[in-house]
Design a protein around this motif. Structure first.
Motif, PDB file in Angstrom:
ATOM      1  N   HIS A 197      39.738  33.751  54.572  1.00 34.45           N
ATOM      2  CA  HIS A 197      39.433  32.969  53.375  1.00 34.45           C
ATOM      3  C   HIS A 197      38.981  33.813  52.186  1.00 34.45           C
ATOM      4  O   HIS A 197      39.218  33.445  51.033  1.00 34.45           O
ATOM      5  CB  HIS A 197      38.334  31.948  53.683  1.00 34.45           C
ATOM      6  CG  HIS A 197      38.861  30.658  54.206  1.00 34.45           C
ATOM      7  ND1 HIS A 197      38.627  30.211  55.485  1.00 34.45           N
ATOM      8  CD2 HIS A 197      39.638  29.716  53.629  1.00 34.45           C
ATOM      9  CE1 HIS A 197      39.229  29.048  55.658  1.00 34.45           C
ATOM     10  NE2 HIS A 197      39.847  28.726  54.561  1.00 34.45           N
ATOM     11  N   PHE A 198      38.331  34.929  52.452  1.00 34.64           N
ATOM     12  CA  PHE A 198      37.860  35.784  51.353  1.00 34.64           C
ATOM     13  C   PHE A 198      39.025  36.252  50.480  1.00 34.64           C
ATOM     14  O   PHE A 198      38.851  36.529  49.293  1.00 34.64           O
ATOM     15  CB  PHE A 198      37.149  37.039  51.896  1.00 34.64           C
ATOM     16  CG  PHE A 198      35.835  36.777  52.581  1.00 34.64           C
ATOM     17  CD1 PHE A 198      35.281  35.502  52.639  1.00 34.64           C
ATOM     18  CD2 PHE A 198      35.137  37.821  53.169  1.00 34.64           C
ATOM     19  CE1 PHE A 198      34.069  35.266  53.269  1.00 34.64           C
ATOM     20  CE2 PHE A 198      33.916  37.601  53.800  1.00 34.64           C
ATOM     21  CZ  PHE A 198      33.383  36.324  53.857  1.00 34.64           C
ATOM     22  N   HIS A 238      41.839  34.578  49.789  1.00 34.03           N
ATOM     23  CA  HIS A 238      42.673  33.533  49.195  1.00 34.03           C
ATOM     24  C   HIS A 238      42.600  33.495  47.670  1.00 34.03           C
ATOM     25  O   HIS A 238      43.639  33.428  47.004  1.00 34.03           O
ATOM     26  CB  HIS A 238      42.296  32.159  49.770  1.00 34.03           C
ATOM     27  CG  HIS A 238      42.719  31.986  51.197  1.00 34.03           C
ATOM     28  ND1 HIS A 238      42.860  30.760  51.790  1.00 34.03           N
ATOM     29  CD2 HIS A 238      43.033  32.896  52.156  1.00 34.03           C
ATOM     30  CE1 HIS A 238      43.235  30.916  53.047  1.00 34.03           C
ATOM     31  NE2 HIS A 238      43.337  32.201  53.295  1.00 34.03           N
ATOM     32  N   ALA A 239      41.382  33.527  47.120  1.00 38.77           N
ATOM     33  CA  ALA A 239      41.267  33.457  45.662  1.00 38.77           C
ATOM     34  C   ALA A 239      41.900  34.686  44.989  1.00 38.77           C
ATOM     35  O   ALA A 239      42.616  34.529  43.994  1.00 38.77           O
ATOM     36  CB  ALA A 239      39.803  33.283  45.247  1.00 38.77           C
ATOM     37  N   PRO A 240      41.678  35.910  45.518  1.00 39.34           N
ATOM     38  CA  PRO A 240      42.385  37.051  44.933  1.00 39.34           C
ATOM     39  C   PRO A 240      43.912  36.905  45.004  1.00 39.34           C
ATOM     40  O   PRO A 240      44.606  37.284  44.048  1.00 39.34           O
ATOM     41  CB  PRO A 240      41.898  38.240  45.771  1.00 39.34           C
ATOM     42  CG  PRO A 240      40.542  37.835  46.233  1.00 39.34           C
ATOM     43  CD  PRO A 240      40.638  36.351  46.489  1.00 39.34           C
ATOM     44  N   LEU A 248      35.371  40.593  43.972  1.00 45.28           N
ATOM     45  CA  LEU A 248      34.717  39.817  45.025  1.00 45.28           C
ATOM     46  C   LEU A 248      33.213  40.049  44.939  1.00 45.28           C
ATOM     47  O   LEU A 248      32.745  40.832  44.114  1.00 45.28           O
ATOM     48  CB  LEU A 248      35.214  40.282  46.407  1.00 45.28           C
ATOM     49  CG  LEU A 248      36.667  39.967  46.795  1.00 45.28           C
ATOM     50  CD1 LEU A 248      37.061  40.769  48.032  1.00 45.28           C
ATOM     51  CD2 LEU A 248      36.862  38.474  47.058  1.00 45.28           C
ATOM     52  N   PHE A 291      35.075  30.087  48.348  1.00 42.04           N
ATOM     53  CA  PHE A 291      35.060  31.528  48.152  1.00 42.04           C
ATOM     54  C   PHE A 291      35.744  31.878  46.830  1.00 42.04           C
ATOM     55  O   PHE A 291      36.912  31.561  46.633  1.00 42.04           O
ATOM     56  CB  PHE A 291      35.754  32.236  49.309  1.00 42.04           C
ATOM     57  CG  PHE A 291      35.069  32.037  50.629  1.00 42.04           C
ATOM     58  CD1 PHE A 291      33.848  32.646  50.881  1.00 42.04           C
ATOM     59  CD2 PHE A 291      35.613  31.224  51.595  1.00 42.04           C
ATOM     60  CE1 PHE A 291      33.195  32.458  52.090  1.00 42.04           C
ATOM     61  CE2 PHE A 291      34.974  31.031  52.813  1.00 42.04           C
ATOM     62  CZ  PHE A 291      33.758  31.647  53.055  1.00 42.04           C
ATOM     63  N   SER A 292      34.989  32.536  45.960  1.00 40.28           N
ATOM     64  CA  SER A 292      35.527  32.950  44.671  1.00 40.28           C
ATOM     65  C   SER A 292      36.240  34.290  44.819  1.00 40.28           C
ATOM     66  O   SER A 292      36.012  35.013  45.787  1.00 40.28           O
ATOM     67  CB  SER A 292      34.403  33.116  43.649  1.00 40.28           C
ATOM     68  OG  SER A 292      33.547  32.003  43.654  1.00 40.28           O
ATOM     69  N   GLY A 293      37.025  34.603  43.814  1.00 34.33           N
ATOM     70  CA  GLY A 293      37.651  35.917  43.805  1.00 34.33           C
ATOM     71  C   GLY A 293      38.671  36.008  42.697  1.00 34.33           C
ATOM     72  O   GLY A 293      39.116  34.994  42.162  1.00 34.33           O
ATOM     73  N   GLY A 294      39.019  37.237  42.343  1.00 30.71           N
ATOM     74  CA  GLY A 294      40.007  37.406  41.291  1.00 30.71           C
ATOM     75  C   GLY A 294      40.583  38.799  41.327  1.00 30.71           C
ATOM     76  O   GLY A 294      40.294  39.569  42.242  1.00 30.71           O
ATOM     77  N   ILE A 295      41.409  39.080  40.332  1.00 34.83           N
ATOM     78  CA  ILE A 295      41.896  40.447  40.207  1.00 34.83           C
ATOM     79  C   ILE A 295      42.009  40.844  38.734  1.00 34.83           C
ATOM     80  O   ILE A 295      42.102  39.997  37.842  1.00 34.83           O
ATOM     81  CB  ILE A 295      43.270  40.696  40.897  1.00 34.83           C
ATOM     82  CG1 ILE A 295      44.401  39.970  40.189  1.00 34.83           C
ATOM     83  CG2 ILE A 295      43.238  40.345  42.349  1.00 34.83           C
ATOM     84  CD1 ILE A 295      45.770  40.482  40.655  1.00 34.83           C
ATOM     85  N   PHE A 313      40.444  35.008  37.400  1.00 37.91           N
ATOM     86  CA  PHE A 313      39.381  34.785  38.382  1.00 37.91           C
ATOM     87  C   PHE A 313      39.387  33.326  38.801  1.00 37.91           C
ATOM     88  O   PHE A 313      39.457  32.433  37.965  1.00 37.91           O
ATOM     89  CB  PHE A 313      38.020  35.153  37.774  1.00 37.91           C
ATOM     90  CG  PHE A 313      36.915  35.255  38.806  1.00 37.91           C
ATOM     91  CD1 PHE A 313      36.724  36.433  39.517  1.00 37.91           C
ATOM     92  CD2 PHE A 313      36.080  34.176  39.067  1.00 37.91           C
ATOM     93  CE1 PHE A 313      35.713  36.542  40.476  1.00 37.91           C
ATOM     94  CE2 PHE A 313      35.071  34.280  40.024  1.00 37.91           C
ATOM     95  CZ  PHE A 313      34.889  35.458  40.728  1.00 37.91           C
ATOM     96  N   GLU A 314      39.342  33.084  40.112  1.00 37.80           N
ATOM     97  CA  GLU A 314      39.302  31.716  40.651  1.00 37.80           C
ATOM     98  C   GLU A 314      37.913  31.483  41.236  1.00 37.80           C
ATOM     99  O   GLU A 314      37.515  32.150  42.186  1.00 37.80           O
ATOM    100  CB  GLU A 314      40.351  31.549  41.766  1.00 37.80           C
ATOM    101  CG  GLU A 314      41.791  31.699  41.313  1.00 37.80           C
ATOM    102  CD  GLU A 314      42.357  30.420  40.702  1.00 37.80           C
ATOM    103  OE1 GLU A 314      41.674  29.380  40.752  1.00 37.80           O
ATOM    104  OE2 GLU A 314      43.483  30.483  40.165  1.00 37.80           O
ATOM    105  N   ASN A 371      38.478  28.771  45.839  1.00 38.20           N
ATOM    106  CA  ASN A 371      39.779  29.021  46.466  1.00 38.20           C
ATOM    107  C   ASN A 371      40.507  27.707  46.722  1.00 38.20           C
ATOM    108  O   ASN A 371      39.901  26.706  47.086  1.00 38.20           O
ATOM    109  CB  ASN A 371      39.614  29.811  47.766  1.00 38.20           C
ATOM    110  CG  ASN A 371      38.647  29.166  48.741  1.00 38.20           C
ATOM    111  OD1 ASN A 371      37.521  28.858  48.378  1.00 38.20           O
ATOM    112  ND2 ASN A 371      39.073  28.954  49.958  1.00 38.20           N
TER     113      ASN A 371
END
Lengths: 387, 102
Positions: A283-284, A286-288, A313, B11-15, B28-29, B32
C-alpha cells in the motif's frame, strides 16, 4: 481476575462481542456497506483464481495430497472437493497469496481473506443462502477490524502478523453463529481461538511464504474453535484481557476498554475503511504509482527524457519500501518487487500501468525499468498523512 | 497512543520528476486510491476481477462469476456460487508473461 499492569480491562470483551454478534441482523446493515461487501468478496474470488497461476498455490495444494482430504467442500478453481477445514485453509491462502486482497488500513488486517473462506465453507456445508454468507462474513470482518485497530501497530513490532493473529477471532464468532451458538458457546469459542491465534513476521527476513498461509490457517482454526465452543468445550471466559489474554501476549502495553470498543461494533462500520488494492504491491507504493501515472499521462513523459525521480513518502516508510536503496532498485524476487517503491514507480513510468505481470521474472529484468530505477531516490515529505 | 503506534486510514505519497531539459514536475496524492473516502468504484473492481480471472479461467466464466458475486444476496443456496467457484483453473496456460503489462 488478575490483570497485567499494562493491560486494563473494564469488562470481558468476549462476552460483549458474543452478545452483539448474536443480536446482529441483516436489516441493521446499511445498504452501502452491503454493496461494498459484495465488491470486496468478488475481488477476493478473482484474486484466488489468479493465485492458481503461481507456484506457491501449486505447492500448497500438493500438500493436501500428503495428508489426504476427503470431503464435499469447494476450493476456488478446482472441481475436486476436499474437507471443510482444508477448503477454508486453501481459499484463504489463494485469496491472500498475492498480497493483492483488501486491507483494513487502520489495523493492517486483511480481513476478507480469513472471514470469507471460513463463512463460505460453512455456508456450503449447511446449504445457507447468499445473504447468510454475506452477513457472517461481514460480522467477521467487523470484529477483526475492531480487534486489530486496538493494537495500534504493536503486533508487528512484537513480530506478529496482524492478519494471522486477529483473523481467527472474527472468523470464529461468525462460524459459531452460523453453527447456531448461544452467547455462552460464542464465549467458549473465542477462548479456544486465543490458543489457536498465530502468525510470525519472520517471512520478512527472507521473503518466504508463510505470510500467505496465515489467513487461511486462521479460517481453518476458526472452524475448529467454533465447533469446539459450540460442542461445549471449555475455553477461557475472556480471550482478550487478563494477564495471559490476547493483548497482554500479542500486543503488550496496549489497553482495551470493552465498552468503548464494543459499543462501536456493528455501528461504525469498519468495512467502509477497507481498501481494495488497485495494484498488487504494498500500500505504501500506491500513491507514488498513481502520482507517476498522473504525470506520465499529463505530460506524455517517456523514460528517456527523465533525468531523475524523487519518491515522496514519510521517512518512517523507508524501511519497508525504500531502503537499502540499491537493493530496492533491483528487486530479486516477486515478493521483493512488491515492497520496492523505486521499482513500482519506474515500472509505472515506463509502462503506464502496474499489474501482476510486472512482478514476474521477465518484467523484473526489463532493462528500461531497471535503468530508470537507478535514477530514483526517496525523500521525506511532510505532507504525508502517515501518523 | 503515541505517534509511532498510530495507524493510518490512508497512505499518502507522490513523486517529483526532473526532466533532462531541467523541467521539474510534481504530483502528490494525500489519499491512495482505494482507501477511505476514495473507495474503488465497481467498474474498477470489475476490471481488476476480470484481469485476475483471465490468468486461469475463460472470460465468459469470469463474467458469470462476477454476476454471481454481485447478486449473492439474491441466492437461496450458495451451492449456486460454489458450482461456479469449482471452475477448473488452467494451470498450463496461466503463467503470466510480461507481455500483458501494457
Amino acid at each position: 481476575m488478575q490483570v497485567s499492569p499494562l493491560t486494563h480491562q473494564t469488562a470481558p470483551l468476549s462476552r460483549a462481542i458474543a452478545d452483539r454478534v448474536i443480536a446482529l441482523e441483516r436489516d441493521q446493515v446499511p445498504q452501502d456497506v452491503w454493496d461494498y461487501l459484495k465488491l470486496c468478496l468478488a475481488d477476493a474470488v478473482g484474486i484466488a483464481f489468479a493465485s492458481r497461476a503461481y507456484d506457491f498455490a501449486h505447492k500448497s495444494l500438493d500438500s493436501l495430497n500428503l495428508l489426504g482430504s476427503d470431503g464435499i467442500s469447494t476450493i476456488i478453481g478446482q472441481s475436486a472437493t476436499v474437507s471443510l477445514r482444508d477448503a477454508a485453509l486453501m481459499n484463504g491462502l489463494l485469496i491472500h497469496g498475492l498480497d493483492y486482497d483488501d486491507t483494513h488500513l487502520a489495523s493492517v488486517v486483511h480481513c476478507s481473506a480469513s472471514a470469507f473462506p471460513a463463512a463460505l465453507a460453512l455456508a456450503e456445508q449447511r446449504g445457507l443462502s447468499g445473504a447468510e454468507l454475506l452477513l457472517a462474513t461481514l460480522m467477521a470482518i467487523e470484529v477483526d477490524a475492531m480487534l486489530g485497530t486496538q493494537a495500534g501497530g504493536v503486533f508487528q513490532q512484537v513480530g506478529f502478523h496482524p492478519t494471522g493473529v486477529v483473523g481467527v477471532f472474527g472468523a470464529t464468532v461468525a462460524a459459531a453463529r452460523m453453527m447456531g451458538a448461544d452467547s455462552e458457546a460464542l464465549v467458549r469459542a473465542q477462548g479456544v481461538a486465543l490458543s489457536l491465534s498465530s502468525g510470525s513476521m519472520a517471512f520478512l527476513d527472507d521473503g518466504s511464504w508463510t505470510k500467505r498461509l496465515h489467513p487461511g490457517w486462521a479460517a481453518s482454526a476458526a472452524l475448529q474453535a467454533a465447533a469446539l465452543g459450540v460442542s461445549g468445550f471449555q475455553g477461557p471466559g475472556e480471550a482478550y484481557g487478563g494477564r495471559f489474554g490476547f493483548y497482554a501476549l500479542y500486543a503488550p502495553g496496549t489497553s482495551v476498554e470493552t465498552e468503548a470498543v464494543s459499543s462501536q461494533l456493528f455501528r461504525d462500520w469498519a468495512l467502509r475503511t477497507v481498501a481494495i488494492k488497485p495494484y498488487p504491491i504494498c500500500h505504501f507504493n500506491h500513491a507514488p504509482v498513481d502520482a507517476a501515472l498522473a504525470l506520465r499521462s499529463e505530460h506524455a513523459i517517456t523514460p528517456d527524457v527523465i533525468k531523475s525521480v524523487t519518491i515522496l513518502l514519510d521517512d518512517r516508510q523507508f524501511g519497508v519500501v525504500a531502503s537499502p536503496i540499491e537493493a530496492k532498485r533491483a528487486p530479486q524476487s516477486e515478493y521483493d518487487a512488491k515492497f520496492s517503491a523505486p521499482y513500482a514507480v519506474a515500472t509505472a513510468l515506463c509502462k503506464g500501468s502496474f499489474s501482476l505481470a510486472d512482478l514476474e521474472d521477465a518484467a523484473r529484468m526489463d532493462p528500461e525499468v531497471l535503468s530508470l530505477a537507478q535514477r530514483v531516490v526517496c525523500a521525506h515529505d511532510a505532507r504525508s498523512r502517515y501518523p | 497512543m503515541t505517534r509511532d503506534l498510530a495507524t493510518p486510514d490512508a497512505f499518502s505519497g507522490g513523486i517529483k520528476i526532473t526532466l533532462t531539459d531541467g523541467t521539474e514536475l510534481e504530483h502528490f496524492e494525500a489519499v491512495n486510491r482505494g482507501a477511505g473516502g476514495q473507495l474503488l468504484p465497481a467498474d474498477q473492481v470489475k476490471a481488476k476481477f476480470l484481469d485476475n480471472c483471465a490468468l486461469t479461467i475463460p472470460a465468459d466464466r469470469a463474467e458469470q462469476l462476477w454476476n454471481a458475486m454481485l447478486n449473492l444476496d439474491e441466492m437461496n443456496d450458495v451451492a449456486e456460487l460454489t458450482a461456479l467457484l469449482r471452475t477448473e483453473s488452467n494451470r498450463a496456460a496461466q503463467q503470466p508473461s510480461g507481455s500483458e503489462a501494457c
